[in-house]
Design an enzyme around this catalytic site. Structure first.
Site, PDB file in Angstrom:
ATOM      1  N   SER A   1      21.787  13.394  -5.697  1.00 22.75           N
ATOM      2  CA  SER A   1      21.975  14.396  -6.755  1.00 22.75           C
ATOM      3  C   SER A   1      23.437  14.804  -6.916  1.00 22.75           C
ATOM      4  O   SER A   1      23.891  15.106  -8.028  1.00 22.75           O
ATOM      5  CB  SER A   1      21.128  15.633  -6.451  1.00 22.75           C
ATOM      6  OG  SER A   1      19.761  15.290  -6.505  1.00 22.75           O
ATOM      7  N   PHE A   2      24.154  14.815  -5.810  1.00 22.58           N
ATOM      8  CA  PHE A   2      25.568  15.196  -5.848  1.00 22.58           C
ATOM      9  C   PHE A   2      26.365  14.309  -6.811  1.00 22.58           C
ATOM     10  O   PHE A   2      27.358  14.742  -7.399  1.00 22.58           O
ATOM     11  CB  PHE A   2      26.145  15.097  -4.425  1.00 22.58           C
ATOM     12  CG  PHE A   2      27.538  15.612  -4.281  1.00 22.58           C
ATOM     13  CD1 PHE A   2      27.784  16.971  -4.213  1.00 22.58           C
ATOM     14  CD2 PHE A   2      28.616  14.739  -4.191  1.00 22.58           C
ATOM     15  CE1 PHE A   2      29.073  17.460  -4.066  1.00 22.58           C
ATOM     16  CE2 PHE A   2      29.910  15.206  -4.043  1.00 22.58           C
ATOM     17  CZ  PHE A   2      30.144  16.569  -3.994  1.00 22.58           C
ATOM     18  N   GLU A   3      25.939  13.058  -6.969  1.00 24.63           N
ATOM     19  CA  GLU A   3      26.665  12.094  -7.806  1.00 24.63           C
ATOM     20  C   GLU A   3      26.267  12.184  -9.288  1.00 24.63           C
ATOM     21  O   GLU A   3      26.885  11.520 -10.132  1.00 24.63           O
ATOM     22  CB  GLU A   3      26.410  10.668  -7.311  1.00 24.63           C
ATOM     23  CG  GLU A   3      27.220  10.267  -6.088  1.00 24.63           C
ATOM     24  CD  GLU A   3      26.715  10.893  -4.789  1.00 24.63           C
ATOM     25  OE1 GLU A   3      25.482  11.039  -4.646  1.00 24.63           O
ATOM     26  OE2 GLU A   3      27.557  11.255  -3.945  1.00 24.63           O
TER      27      GLU A   3
ATOM     28  N   ILE B   1      15.427  18.460  -1.324  1.00 25.38           N
ATOM     29  CA  ILE B   1      14.468  19.109  -0.429  1.00 25.38           C
ATOM     30  C   ILE B   1      15.236  19.771   0.712  1.00 25.38           C
ATOM     31  O   ILE B   1      16.041  19.125   1.397  1.00 25.38           O
ATOM     32  CB  ILE B   1      13.444  18.091   0.122  1.00 25.38           C
ATOM     33  CG1 ILE B   1      12.698  17.422  -1.046  1.00 25.38           C
ATOM     34  CG2 ILE B   1      12.451  18.782   1.050  1.00 25.38           C
ATOM     35  CD1 ILE B   1      11.712  16.353  -0.635  1.00 25.38           C
TER      36      ILE B   1
ATOM     37  N   THR C   1      19.262  22.573   6.723  1.00 21.13           N
ATOM     38  CA  THR C   1      20.711  22.545   6.913  1.00 21.13           C
ATOM     39  C   THR C   1      21.396  23.255   5.759  1.00 21.13           C
ATOM     40  O   THR C   1      20.797  23.477   4.702  1.00 21.13           O
ATOM     41  CB  THR C   1      21.249  21.090   6.960  1.00 21.13           C
ATOM     42  OG1 THR C   1      21.084  20.525   5.653  1.00 21.13           O
ATOM     43  CG2 THR C   1      20.530  20.257   7.981  1.00 21.13           C
TER      44      THR C   1
ATOM     45  N   HIS D   1      23.535  21.937   4.030  1.00 25.87           N
ATOM     46  CA  HIS D   1      23.800  20.942   2.992  1.00 25.87           C
ATOM     47  C   HIS D   1      23.007  21.201   1.722  1.00 25.87           C
ATOM     48  O   HIS D   1      23.482  20.974   0.628  1.00 25.87           O
ATOM     49  CB  HIS D   1      23.456  19.534   3.502  1.00 25.87           C
ATOM     50  CG  HIS D   1      24.532  18.939   4.336  1.00 25.87           C
ATOM     51  ND1 HIS D   1      24.621  19.133   5.692  1.00 25.87           N
ATOM     52  CD2 HIS D   1      25.570  18.165   3.984  1.00 25.87           C
ATOM     53  CE1 HIS D   1      25.672  18.500   6.144  1.00 25.87           C
ATOM     54  NE2 HIS D   1      26.262  17.899   5.144  1.00 25.87           N
TER      55      HIS D   1
ATOM     56  N   ARG E   1       5.840  19.451  -8.160  1.00 24.45           N
ATOM     57  CA  ARG E   1       6.692  19.550  -9.354  1.00 24.45           C
ATOM     58  C   ARG E   1       6.994  18.197  -9.995  1.00 24.45           C
ATOM     59  O   ARG E   1       7.701  18.136 -10.996  1.00 24.45           O
ATOM     60  CB  ARG E   1       8.011  20.241  -8.975  1.00 24.45           C
ATOM     61  CG  ARG E   1       7.800  21.668  -8.546  1.00 24.45           C
ATOM     62  CD  ARG E   1       9.061  22.319  -8.049  1.00 24.45           C
ATOM     63  NE  ARG E   1       8.769  23.630  -7.487  1.00 24.45           N
ATOM     64  CZ  ARG E   1       9.672  24.420  -6.943  1.00 24.45           C
ATOM     65  NH1 ARG E   1      10.931  24.036  -6.875  1.00 24.45           N
ATOM     66  NH2 ARG E   1       9.318  25.584  -6.451  1.00 24.45           N
TER      67      ARG E   1
HETATM   68  N1  RBF Z   1      20.567  14.041  -2.235  1.00 15.65           N
HETATM   69  C1  RBF Z   1      19.476  14.364  -2.967  1.00 15.65           C
HETATM   70  O1  RBF Z   1      19.385  14.000  -4.134  1.00 15.65           O
HETATM   71  N2  RBF Z   1      18.461  15.120  -2.398  1.00 15.65           N
HETATM   72  C2  RBF Z   1      18.524  15.589  -1.128  1.00 15.65           C
HETATM   73  O2  RBF Z   1      17.561  16.255  -0.674  1.00 15.65           O
HETATM   74  C3  RBF Z   1      19.669  15.276  -0.364  1.00 15.65           C
HETATM   75  N3  RBF Z   1      19.795  15.755   0.908  1.00 15.65           N
HETATM   76  C4  RBF Z   1      20.919  15.486   1.606  1.00 15.65           C
HETATM   77  C5  RBF Z   1      21.099  16.014   2.890  1.00 15.65           C
HETATM   78  C6  RBF Z   1      22.250  15.766   3.610  1.00 15.65           C
HETATM   79  C7  RBF Z   1      22.396  16.355   4.971  1.00 15.65           C
HETATM   80  C8  RBF Z   1      23.276  14.955   3.029  1.00 15.65           C
HETATM   81  C9  RBF Z   1      24.558  14.670   3.773  1.00 15.65           C
HETATM   82  C10 RBF Z   1      23.113  14.431   1.762  1.00 15.65           C
HETATM   83  C11 RBF Z   1      21.956  14.666   1.036  1.00 15.65           C
HETATM   84  N4  RBF Z   1      21.785  14.137  -0.240  1.00 15.65           N
HETATM   85  C12 RBF Z   1      20.685  14.463  -0.974  1.00 15.65           C
HETATM   86  C13 RBF Z   1      22.730  13.122  -0.784  1.00 15.65           C
HETATM   87  C14 RBF Z   1      23.857  13.682  -1.644  1.00 15.65           C
HETATM   88  O3  RBF Z   1      23.354  14.089  -2.912  1.00 15.65           O
HETATM   89  C15 RBF Z   1      24.928  12.574  -1.841  1.00 15.65           C
HETATM   90  O4  RBF Z   1      24.334  11.464  -2.444  1.00 15.65           O
HETATM   91  C16 RBF Z   1      25.555  12.124  -0.546  1.00 15.65           C
HETATM   92  O5  RBF Z   1      26.044  13.219   0.198  1.00 15.65           O
HETATM   93  C17 RBF Z   1      26.720  11.139  -0.802  1.00 15.65           C
HETATM   94  O6  RBF Z   1      27.754  11.753  -1.544  1.00 15.65           O
END
Ligand code: RBF
Length: 152
Positions: free
Chosen positions: A54-56, A80, A84, A86, A125
């Site tokens: 999701s971050f991307e 989810i 943490t 994060h 959801r």
């Molecule tokens: N990306 C998601 O889309 N859903 C998540 O629940 C999710 N949980 C993550 C938990 C941790 C501890 C980390 C480090 C990353 C998670 N990411 C999750 C990935 C994040 O969106 C991204 O793709 C990565 O951090 C790479 O930049």
């Protein structure tokens, strides 16, 4: 007085769906919901773009919006809470980033990223008892694309 509102007819509109691969068990259900909604509203012109997590989503959504090829961008992801910090950080950045793309580009961007406490909630959801947030984001994209066209 003029009432201006977007209709829900998808004919002739072009969409991009950006889907995060994380938690794709539910993510793929969101995608199915979004695609089904677009098709049932007469739209067959859409592309699906996969990103790692999701971050991307915001960066790719911005590039797609700026490409001029799409009337709206639909963002899908499943976050989810894992106990943490994060979760809060990623959820905050993802939400702010997606919102900024719409404001900065003028292209409607809709939010189908679910933020959940548990796997069960995520299932609810993404196509069970709490509906399908992917379909809802697609419907909002159709309405917004038509509304923006009307306002000019
Ligand atoms: N990306 C998601 O889309 N859903 C998540 O629940 C999710 N949980 C993550 C938990 C941790 C501890 C980390 C480090 C990353 C998670 N990411 C999750 C990935 C994040 O969106 C991204 O793709 C990565 O951090 C790479 O930049």
């Amino acid at each position: 007085m003029a009432l201006i509102e977007g209709n829900l007819m998808g004919q002739g509109l072009r969409f991009a769906i950006v889907q995060a691969r994380w938690n794709d068990l539910m993510g793929n259900r969101l995608l199915e919901g979004a695609e089904d909604c677009l098709k049932r509203h007469g739209c067959d012109q859409y592309d699906v773009v996969k990103v790692p997590g999701s971050f991307e989503i915001p960066l790719i959504a911005k590039k797609l919006a700026l490409s001029g090829k799409y009337d709206a961008i639909i963002c899908l992801g499943v976050l989810i809470r894992g106990g943490t910090l994060h979760f809060e950080l990623i959820a905050g950045q993802t939400t702010n980033g997606i919102s900024a793309v719409g404001l900065e580009t003028g292209v409607p961007v809709t939010f189908g990223v679910i933020t959940c406490d548990s796997l069960e909630q995520a299932m609810e959801r993404s196509g069970s008892k709490a509906g399908n947030k992917g379909a809802e984001a697609a419907l909002a994209a159709i309405e917004m694309a038509n509304l923006v066209k009307q306002i000019g």
